[in-house]
Design an enzyme around this catalytic site. Structure first.
Site, short mmCIF file in Angstrom:
data_model
loop_
_atom_site.label_atom_id
_atom_site.label_comp_id
_atom_site.label_asym_id
_atom_site.label_seq_id
_atom_site.Cartn_x
_atom_site.Cartn_y
_atom_site.Cartn_z
N GLY A 196 -2.42 42.63 8.21
CA GLY A 196 -3.10 43.46 8.39
C GLY A 196 -4.05 43.29 9.54
O GLY A 196 -4.37 42.23 10.49
N GLU A 251 -10.26 43.52 5.53
CA GLU A 251 -9.74 44.77 7.32
C GLU A 251 -11.24 44.67 7.52
O GLU A 251 -12.16 45.04 8.76
CB GLU A 251 -8.36 44.83 7.96
CG GLU A 251 -7.10 43.80 7.90
CD GLU A 251 -7.44 42.87 8.05
OE1 GLU A 251 -8.00 42.99 9.38
OE2 GLU A 251 -6.43 41.91 7.80
N TRP A 262 -14.70 30.82 8.32
CA TRP A 262 -14.63 29.68 9.01
C TRP A 262 -15.15 30.04 10.38
O TRP A 262 -15.21 28.48 11.23
CB TRP A 262 -13.92 29.04 8.73
CG TRP A 262 -12.37 29.65 9.05
CD1 TRP A 262 -11.45 28.81 10.31
CD2 TRP A 262 -11.82 30.44 8.67
NE1 TRP A 262 -10.41 29.53 10.66
CE2 TRP A 262 -10.66 30.45 9.30
CE3 TRP A 262 -11.50 31.32 7.44
CZ2 TRP A 262 -9.42 31.83 9.46
CZ3 TRP A 262 -10.50 32.68 7.68
CH2 TRP A 262 -9.40 32.41 8.34
N ASP A 271 -19.45 31.56 11.27
CA ASP A 271 -19.09 32.93 11.23
C ASP A 271 -20.84 33.56 11.30
O ASP A 271 -20.61 34.75 11.28
CB ASP A 271 -18.62 33.49 9.49
CG ASP A 271 -20.05 33.38 8.61
OD1 ASP A 271 -21.01 32.74 9.09
OD2 ASP A 271 -19.61 33.70 7.54
N THR A 276 -23.65 32.06 4.03
CA THR A 276 -21.84 31.64 3.30
C THR A 276 -21.49 30.28 3.47
O THR A 276 -21.84 29.77 4.61
CB THR A 276 -20.67 32.43 4.77
OG1 THR A 276 -21.29 31.94 6.00
CG2 THR A 276 -20.54 33.89 4.33
ZN LIG Z 1 -8.96 38.66 9.09
#
Ligand SMILES: [Zn+2]
Length: 432
Positions: A196, A251, A262, A271, A276
């Site tokens: 995707g 997605e 990451w 990110d 996170t």
């Molecule tokens: Zn991705």
């Protein structure tokens, strides 16, 4: 002879490529768009910053995004049944609502930083023509596979044909009002190559008309990866890919502004989301328990240095490991909806902000000369005006029914009105 060597090299590339199917092509797609429109990545980063800086205290209003699923198929297998599409919408809602049963698998250390996004999805019931619709289109195509050799070198034009009726796919519905999801076969020479990809919010409405081309906004998912009840298994021998409908969850996360957890880099490149854990890419070929545990040092407030979060939808871990978004990711996605993708919510007839206290922003001219009157307000309202870079430039708390704001300089603004019943965000263009 050279041609044979070249073909052999490409074939070997495919072989190794297909042994580990590329989970997501969004990063490559963004690089591709940058080659077509230099400045694109900067624009995406600006939208990210604006969404992150959009400090909205309201996280409880449920935003429901209308979805159209375009099934583009060459054979019966690719023409996935409605039941798979309904299932995928349910998986999206469970995942974004944090109601999926396997949230029980989340390690306790992350309990305080995850939760519902209060973002939901529904197949559109009103089409672009104003008529009722199933929210599903089906298009038979002569194209047997939309992937092509160019994908190996970062050329996404082959798979982008899925989004164009003239090129064998299906044109999108109004991309400012619908999340368009295409389902098709992106194989390359018979190999399943890509699960995707998505287009991030890029503020293209702020670009000069006609200045951009290339990718068409929305999400594309390989047909076997769609839904959690898909009857068609992925090609045997290409790896034990465990589909649970979370390719689409991942997605749509990109579509709503999230990056890979990451940051598509090493420990120094992350990110942009505060809660996170810093990490490197987890591979889908690992089981949840055998993954590297803590590859990067980070400091998540009082939680300190957390292990790699293979439970996160924006990782590359196997889909049975993925069960959560963090609250920081929630805030970013809601910020995107409230700034760059506001039309998804605002223009759709299914949205009810409030029945007894309507927030009406249709009274002022748009584009404006900079003198704005918001009228018809009831109760106590907070009116915030943001510049295009996300900077809050005016904040008014008022019980007046009409509020006038004078002398905004030329530019693009976001006006956000909130009260106890809801929130409305409008984009305003001031032209002098
Ligand atoms: Zn991705």
């Amino acid at each position: 002879m050279n041609k044979i060597i070249l073909f052999s090299a490409l074939f070997l590339s495919f072989s190794s490529f297909s042994q580990q199917i590329h989970k997501c092509g969004t990063h490559e797609a963004m690089q591709y768009q940058e080659t077509l429109n230099p400045g694109y990545l900067q624009q995406v980063n600006e939208v990210f910053s604006r969404a992150k800086d959009h400090q909205n205290q309201d996280r409880s209003t449920v935003y429901t995004i209308p979805v159209v699923v375009h099934v583009v198929y060459n054979n019966a297998d690719e023409n996935i049944p409605d039941s798979v599409i309904f299932n995928q919408i349910q998986v999206l809602n469970d995942s974004y609502g944090y109601t999926n049963p396997d949230t029980l698998n989340l390690r306790d250390t992350f309990n305080t930083i995850v939760g519902t996004t209060n973002i939901q999805f529904e197949l559109a019931t009103i089409g672009p023509d104003g008529n009722t619709t199933t929210g599903i289109t089906r298009t038979q195509t002569d194209i047997t596979e939309f992937g092509d050799i160019g994908f190996l070198t970062g050329d996404m034009s082959g798979v982008e044909r899925i989004k164009s009726t003239a090129n064998g796919g299906e044109d999108p519905w109004d991309q400012s009002r619908y999340l368009n999801i295409w389902v098709a076969d992106m194989s390359v020479l018979g190999f399943t190559a890509l699960m995707g990809y998505a287009t991030p919010p890029d503020g293209l409405s702020n670009w000069p008309a006609g200045s951009t081309d290339g990718m068409s906004d929305g999400v594309v998912v390989q047909y076997q990866a769609f839904g959690n009840n898909n009857p068609i298994p992925l090609d045997p021998g290409t790896g034990a890919i465990d589909f649970r409908g979370r390719t689409c969850v991942h997605e749509v996360g990109h579509y709503l502004g999230l990056r890979h957890i990451w940051g598509d880099g090493d420990c120094t490149q992350q990110d942009g989301i505060d809660d996170t854990p810093n990490a490197v890419e987890n591979s889908q070929t690992y089981g949840c328990d055998s993954l590297p545990q803590n590859t990067c040092v980070d400091n998540i407030g009082i939680l300190g240095d957390l292990p790699n979060m293979y439970e996160n939808y924006m990782d590359y871990s196997s889909e049975h490991c993925q069960v959560a978004f963090t609250l920081g990711q929630r805030d970013l996605m809601r910020g995107v909806i409230e700034t760059d993708r506001w039309d998804l919510i605002d223009n759709y007839p299914a949205l009810t902000v409030s029945e007894n206290n309507p927030l009406n922003l249709n009274d002022y001219p748009n584009p404006s000369n900079g003198n704005i009157t918001v009228s018809g307000l009831k109760g106590t309202n907070t009116i915030e005006i943001y510049a295009n870079n996300g900077q809050l430039i005016n904040n008014i708390n008022s019980t007046e029914s009409d509020i006038s704001i004078n002398e905004l300089p030329a530019g693009i603004y976001f006006i956000r009105i909130s009260n106890s019943n809801g929130v409305v965000t409008k984009k305003l263009s001031v032209i002098k």
